[in-house]
Motif scaffolding. Sequence first.
Motif, PDB file in Angstrom:
ATOM      1  N   VAL A  34       0.849  -1.186   0.000  1.00 19.33           N
ATOM      2  CA  VAL A  34       0.000   0.000   0.000  1.00 19.33           C
ATOM      3  C   VAL A  34       0.889   1.241   0.000  1.00 19.33           C
ATOM      4  N   ASP A  35       0.671   2.139  -0.987  1.00 16.74           N
ATOM      5  CA  ASP A  35       1.418   3.394  -1.045  1.00 16.74           C
ATOM      6  C   ASP A  35       0.427   4.548  -0.893  1.00 16.74           C
ATOM      7  N   LEU A  36       0.559   5.263   0.199  1.00 19.37           N
ATOM      8  CA  LEU A  36      -0.287   6.440   0.430  1.00 19.37           C
ATOM      9  C   LEU A  36       0.518   7.657  -0.009  1.00 19.37           C
ATOM     10  N   ASP A 125      11.315   2.516   3.482  1.00 18.05           N
ATOM     11  CA  ASP A 125      11.333   3.905   3.020  1.00 18.05           C
ATOM     12  C   ASP A 125      11.169   3.912   1.494  1.00 18.05           C
ATOM     13  N   GLU A 126      10.558   4.970   0.978  1.00 19.17           N
ATOM     14  CA  GLU A 126      10.136   4.973  -0.434  1.00 19.17           C
ATOM     15  C   GLU A 126      11.271   4.809  -1.438  1.00 19.17           C
ATOM     16  N   PRO A 127      12.413   5.517  -1.297  1.00 16.49           N
ATOM     17  CA  PRO A 127      13.465   5.313  -2.299  1.00 16.49           C
ATOM     18  C   PRO A 127      14.039   3.900  -2.300  1.00 16.49           C
ATOM     19  N   VAL A 142      15.243   9.700  -8.128  1.00 18.08           N
ATOM     20  CA  VAL A 142      14.539  10.969  -7.961  1.00 18.08           C
ATOM     21  C   VAL A 142      13.054  10.669  -8.147  1.00 18.08           C
ATOM     22  N   ASP A 143      12.293  10.763  -7.063  1.00 17.16           N
ATOM     23  CA  ASP A 143      10.874  10.402  -7.068  1.00 17.16           C
ATOM     24  C   ASP A 143      10.042  11.683  -7.140  1.00 17.16           C
ATOM     25  N   ILE A 144       9.532  11.980  -8.340  1.00 13.50           N
ATOM     26  CA  ILE A 144       8.762  13.217  -8.521  1.00 13.50           C
ATOM     27  C   ILE A 144       7.283  12.840  -8.522  1.00 13.50           C
TER      28      ILE A 144
HETATM   29 MG    MG Z   1       5.002   8.849  -3.957  1.00 11.66          MG
END
Ligand code: MG
Length: 286
Positions: A34-36, A125-127, A142-144
């Motif tokens: 799940v990604d909020l 963590d997201e990265p 780089v998460d834009i």
């Molecule tokens: Mg995101």
Amino acid sequence: MTERADDRLSRVAEVVRRPDHSAASFSGDPVVGVDLGTADVVLLVLNHSGEPVLGYLEWAEVVRDGVVVDFVGARRILRRMVDQAEQSLGRKIRTCSTGYPPGTDPDLSVNVVRDADLKIDAVIDEPTAAALALGLSDGIVVDIGGGTTGISVLQGGKVQYSADEATGGRHLSLVIAGANKISYDEAERRKRAPGGAEFLNVVRPVIEKMASIVEAHIRGIDTSLPIILVGGTPQLAGFGEIFEESLGRKVSIPSESLFATPLGIALAGIKTPSNPNGAAVPALSR
Ligand SMILES: [Mg+2]
Ligand SMILES: Nc1ncnc2c1ncn2[C@@H]1O[C@H](COP(=O)(O)OP(=O)(O)OP(=O)(O)O)[C@@H](O)[C@H]1O
């Protein structure tokens, strides 16, 4: 980024866009991530080999600056997705993994998940999640996304440096709305539609600014490290070329960059005999 990773991202997009959300049959418990995010909530179901089985995306602003600002809304969307997935799968979903931007409190997402009656498999963590999805151990991710741009340097599969800046796709939509005298929602919709590239000239300065923000963070960092753009914003046709030109360094964008972080979050929950806790990530004791 490996070709296999790019293919798997395409298959994630395919299950998310499948109109009837039907699931191919598989054995074993579903692996759920799940990604909020600030722009959308994504729920993915994988099998134990990491193959996408089902996926849902809902545009919703339940998070701002890495903080869940609409807890009730987030919980409601998540629960609805879980209920739909359970119907398609014909079985219960009891656990899932979730993620958090570096420097924010992982408990914010964890609390939403728990409140939706799910137990936690892994918190990542997201990265690191994006890197896991891309099969990348050394590189700059780089998460834009919608509201934020995360810049992370990974070496040996670990985040060595990370920063978050308050710029993202939302700013492109604001500029498109202003320049064309249309509402924000209309601008957002037209930007994401296949003809979105018609707005490239209007948003060029915003993209150049994003690149200069990123440049300031990675100046002096090993120039041999590949730079990968993930998140939904690089999906705008022509975005990569403008970004690359301003940055003065080559970048690559996976075919379905929006799904890199959600896929990595789901992959983090896969447990193997040699890795009984799933991905080696912090806060796994939950
Ligand atoms: Mg995101
Ligand atoms: N095809 C597309 N063309 C242009 N922009 C797109 C496209 N698809 C998605 N976007 C943009 O991507 C953004 C959402 O990306 P993403 O799902 O990575 O964000 P998020 O994870 O919700 O946000 P954040 O990471 O900031 O918390 C939105 O601004 C959306 O308009």
